[in-house]
Design an enzyme around this catalytic site. Structure first.
Site, PDB file in Angstrom:
ATOM      1  N   ALA A 170       0.803  -1.237   0.000  1.00  0.00           N
ATOM      2  CA  ALA A 170       0.000   0.000   0.000  1.00  0.00           C
ATOM      3  C   ALA A 170       0.824   1.269   0.000  1.00  0.00           C
ATOM      4  O   ALA A 170       0.355   2.308  -0.461  1.00  0.00           O
ATOM      5  CB  ALA A 170      -0.944  -0.004   1.198  1.00  0.00           C
ATOM      6  N   GLY A 177      -0.685   4.843   0.615  1.00  0.00           N
ATOM      7  CA  GLY A 177      -2.125   4.608   0.578  1.00  0.00           C
ATOM      8  C   GLY A 177      -2.935   5.316  -0.479  1.00  0.00           C
ATOM      9  O   GLY A 177      -4.155   5.393  -0.349  1.00  0.00           O
ATOM     10  N   GLY A 178      -2.325   5.800  -1.546  1.00  0.00           N
ATOM     11  CA  GLY A 178      -3.098   6.485  -2.575  1.00  0.00           C
ATOM     12  C   GLY A 178      -4.196   5.618  -3.170  1.00  0.00           C
ATOM     13  O   GLY A 178      -5.351   6.040  -3.286  1.00  0.00           O
ATOM     14  N   LYS A 179      -3.855   4.382  -3.526  1.00  0.00           N
ATOM     15  CA  LYS A 179      -4.855   3.478  -4.102  1.00  0.00           C
ATOM     16  C   LYS A 179      -5.787   2.933  -3.021  1.00  0.00           C
ATOM     17  O   LYS A 179      -6.972   2.682  -3.280  1.00  0.00           O
ATOM     18  CB  LYS A 179      -4.162   2.339  -4.851  1.00  0.00           C
ATOM     19  CG  LYS A 179      -3.368   2.826  -6.063  1.00  0.00           C
ATOM     20  CD  LYS A 179      -2.709   1.670  -6.783  1.00  0.00           C
ATOM     21  CE  LYS A 179      -1.862   2.173  -7.940  1.00  0.00           C
ATOM     22  NZ  LYS A 179      -0.676   2.958  -7.492  1.00  0.00           N
ATOM     23  N   ASP A 233       2.006  -3.148   4.319  1.00  0.00           N
ATOM     24  CA  ASP A 233       3.303  -2.737   3.794  1.00  0.00           C
ATOM     25  C   ASP A 233       4.375  -3.146   4.790  1.00  0.00           C
ATOM     26  O   ASP A 233       4.072  -3.436   5.960  1.00  0.00           O
ATOM     27  CB  ASP A 233       3.345  -1.222   3.558  1.00  0.00           C
ATOM     28  CG  ASP A 233       4.357  -0.837   2.484  1.00  0.00           C
ATOM     29  OD1 ASP A 233       3.957  -0.705   1.312  1.00  0.00           O
ATOM     30  OD2 ASP A 233       5.548  -0.692   2.814  1.00  0.00           O
ATOM     31  N   ASP A 293       0.365  -3.858  -5.798  1.00  0.00           N
ATOM     32  CA  ASP A 293       1.040  -2.776  -6.522  1.00  0.00           C
ATOM     33  C   ASP A 293       2.523  -2.943  -6.216  1.00  0.00           C
ATOM     34  O   ASP A 293       3.061  -2.318  -5.312  1.00  0.00           O
ATOM     35  CB  ASP A 293       0.503  -1.422  -6.045  1.00  0.00           C
ATOM     36  CG  ASP A 293       1.060  -0.266  -6.852  1.00  0.00           C
ATOM     37  OD1 ASP A 293       1.707  -0.512  -7.888  1.00  0.00           O
ATOM     38  OD2 ASP A 293       0.857   0.890  -6.450  1.00  0.00           O
ATOM     39  N   CYS A 324       4.194   0.498 -11.744  1.00  0.00           N
ATOM     40  CA  CYS A 324       4.370   1.752 -12.474  1.00  0.00           C
ATOM     41  C   CYS A 324       5.611   1.630 -13.350  1.00  0.00           C
ATOM     42  O   CYS A 324       6.424   2.544 -13.441  1.00  0.00           O
ATOM     43  CB  CYS A 324       4.471   2.943 -11.516  1.00  0.00           C
ATOM     44  SG  CYS A 324       5.742   2.791 -10.246  1.00  0.00           S
TER      45      CYS A 324
END
Length: 442
Positions: free
Chosen positions: A245, A248-250, A268, A315, A369
């Site tokens: 995470a 924590g944006g997502k 995390d 992610d 990303c």
């Protein structure tokens, strides 16, 4: 601050970025926190100029080498001011005056360098293509394989400043209300091209004065990142894990999709990031989000919660090649230290461990990303070969509104094609357990 004082600040930041093993944005944030007397306008000018300098790092180094000069911070800054900003020698002599808060007086060698660089193009025909496009050696071959004839177009897009993308927190407000608030203060704000709760602002501004940011009504989040969260397709009442995470944006985007119902756990291995995530969740008014610190990807917590979640987002840590236009220093960093092979192996281990959390019939979303196939399609293929109970859910099925992806089944975004950061996401579904036949049927 005077223009000269801003240049000295840039020199100080260049020194820290080159010596401290942390991302430039974190270094810059900490530097300004320790100097709260610097105003918003000066802060914005310093950051913008520093980012532009970082986008020209390889080309500036090439010019310095061509003139037999060392790639020092001062030489690099002088080359930037002469080649990119087209500053004249007399202007630079006034800025490098040695006065209070200004850079020290130009040496004879520095003054000569500035004169020699006058009128020269920053992009010289003799430059190798990869250097002209600021593409580091460690990523060049993989990116050429990924993009083929589009290599130059994609790399050139990485050298442009990114837009400011916002996500509206629908638990607190609406996109229409946020748009009005931004436009009321004169910002050119428009709805995002695809993200249903996104807003794009085409202007440089001080984030301190951004309406709704401190109240949790909006969050800064690239449109591509918003679309990855959308692919999780979390419903109210679901049980969800954001396995890597970070801050924590997502997590916040997914929790808002769930309308504060159900449960989402942000996991995390970095305690500091999780604390930041918890703070943001409170500000956003989230009641269905919690954090969980893991010792590693194989933490005992994973085994204890095996097959307990409807959705799991991974992610994964990656090379970050998709973020180069936002974080131009990243291209000269991390994968050189641990190697892409080791990074891909870590991604595989994380994905395999997180998959244990997915219940039968549930979904696993793998995202990065990165623009490299070695971290994206190759990792998914390896995972599916080892886990036949999972299968791909095509992008057209899970999100038919997301058209134009660079891959037919997966979400694949690039700066040149989509004007977002580079993102990859694959949606994988675990087979439902077959029901045992009833006695009557038997």
């Amino acid at each position: 601050m005077t223009p000269a004082a801003r240049l000295q600040a840039i020199l100080d930041l260049m020194s820290e970025i080159d010596t401290v093993p942390r991302p430039a944005d974190a270094i810059v944030s900490a530097w300004f926190r320790a100097r709260r007397q610097i105003g918003d306008a000066d802060r914005g000018e310093i950051i913008a100029q520093l980012q532009e300098l970082l986008r020209h790092q390889a080309r500036l180094g090439w010019w310095l080498d061509r003139h037999g000069r060392k790639d020092t911070h001062r030489n690099r800054l002088l080359a930037f001011l002469a080649l990119v900003e087209r500053r004249k020698p007399d202007q630079l002599k006034r800025l490098f005056s040695g006065a209070k808060y200004a850079p020290s007086i130009l040496t004879e060698a520095e003054a000569t360098l500035v004169v020699k660089l006058q009128g020269l193009p920053v992009d010289h025909p003799a430059m190798p293509e990869e250097l002209r496009l600021e593409c580091p050696d460690w990523a060049a071959a993989a990116l050429r394989r990924r993009f083929g004839t589009d290599f130059e177009t994609e790399m050139a897009a990485m050298l442009t400043p990114p837009p400011l993308d916002l996500r509206v927190n629908t638990l607190k407000t609406t996109r229409e209300h946020s748009l009005r608030a931004l436009r009321d203060i004169g910002l050119p704000a428009e709805v995002s091209a695809v993200a249903p709760f996104g807003i794009r602002v085409s202007a440089r501004l001080s984030l301190a004065h951004l309406p709704g940011l401190k109240t949790g009504e909006i969050e800064i989040q690239d449109e591509g990142s918003q679309l990855v969260a959308l692919l999780v397709d979390a419903r109210p009442g679901d049980r969800v894990v954001d396995f890597c995470a970070g801050a924590g944006g997502k997590t916040l985007a997914i929790a808002a999709q769930m309308q504060n119902k159900g449960r989402i756990i942000a996991c995390d291995v970095n305690e500091g990031r999780l604390k930041r995530c918890a703070e943001r969740a409170r500000r956003a008014g989230l009641q269905n989000a919690e954090t969980r610190l893991l010792s590693s990807e194989t933490d005992r917590w994973v085994k204890r919660h095996k097959a307990g979640f409807d959705r799991v987002l991974v992610d994964a840590p990656c090379s970050g090649t998709g973020t180069w236009r936002r974080n131009p220093d990243a291209r000269w960093r991390s994968p050189q230290e641990q190697g892409l092979d080791n990074l891909a192996a870590l991604q595989g281990r994380i994905l395999a461990s997180a998959a244990r959390l997915v219940k039968p019939g549930g979904r696993l979303v793998y995202a990065t990303c990165s623009l490299l196939s070695e971290e994206n399609e190759d990792r998914v293929a390896a995972f599916l070969a080892a886990h036949p109970e999972f299968s791909v859910v095509p992008l057209a099925e899970v999100a038919p509104q997301l058209t134009g992806s660079a891959h037919p089944d997966y979400l694949s975004l690039t700066p040149a094609r989509h004007d977002t950061d580079g993102f990859f996401a694959a949606v994988l579904q675990r087979a439902a357990v077959a029901e045992a036949p009833s006695e009557d049927a038997a």
